[in-house]
Design a protein around this motif. Structure first.
Motif, PDB file in Angstrom:
ATOM      1  N   VAL A 252      32.175  49.029  73.123  1.00  0.00           N
ATOM      2  CA  VAL A 252      31.954  49.631  74.441  1.00  0.00           C
ATOM      3  C   VAL A 252      33.274  50.137  75.026  1.00  0.00           C
TER       4      VAL A 252
ATOM      5  N   VAL B 216      34.439  53.323  73.296  1.00  0.00           N
ATOM      6  CA  VAL B 216      33.715  54.521  73.751  1.00  0.00           C
ATOM      7  C   VAL B 216      34.251  54.968  75.112  1.00  0.00           C
ATOM      8  N   VAL B 217      34.524  54.021  76.013  1.00  0.00           N
ATOM      9  CA  VAL B 217      35.108  54.365  77.314  1.00  0.00           C
ATOM     10  C   VAL B 217      36.479  55.017  77.116  1.00  0.00           C
TER      11      VAL B 217
ATOM     12  N   ALA C 115      28.780  54.601  77.512  1.00  0.00           N
ATOM     13  CA  ALA C 115      29.323  53.290  77.136  1.00  0.00           C
ATOM     14  C   ALA C 115      28.547  52.126  77.758  1.00  0.00           C
TER      15      ALA C 115
END
Length: 132
Positions: A40, A43-44, A66
């Motif tokens: 996560v 992805v951010v 995300a």
């Protein structure tokens, strides 16, 4: 004579949330053991880098995806490590709402929105600001 028991000043015995065990065993390095939150956060980070590189809409879509990914991981996996903060229901609900709002705001962002929501066209008049 029975003495009344006083409550402790600090909280004792608070249990961790369900599913907060590491996704992989101790034989793996920490980022790999905690792969759901690592994914996560990756992805951010990718979304922020894309935004910084100049494509704000695509980058913010990645930032919004995300938490949606985090919600799906929290919903589908039995153990997600640091991605588990509260109850499963609370975590999934908040991540879906947060991710959905970010994605929706990114899609309707000016100029040239990718999603046209007619009710938003006159929102300026509703709150007393002139629409240009």
């Amino acid at each position: 004579m029975k003495r009344a028991r006083r409550r402790p000043v600090t909280t004792e015995g608070t249990l961790p949330p369900e599913g907060s065990r590491a996704a992989l065993g101790r034989g793996h390095t920490l980022p790999l053991r905690q792969w759901p939150i690592t994914l996560v956060l990756a992805v951010v980070t990718l979304g922020l880098l894309i935004t910084w590189a100049g494509n704000f809409r695509l980058g913010l879509l990645a930032v919004g995806v995300a938490p949606l990914l985090g919600a799906l991981l929290r919903l589908g996996l039995p153990d997600v490590g640091l991605l588990a903060v509260r109850s499963r229901f609370t975590d999934v609900t908040l991540m879906f709402v947060l991710g959905g709002v970010i994605v929706l705001l990114t899609l309707v962002a000016q100029p040239n929105p990718w999603l046209n929501v007619p009710v938003l066209d006159n929102i300026g008049r509703l709150i007393g600001h002139p629409v240009h």
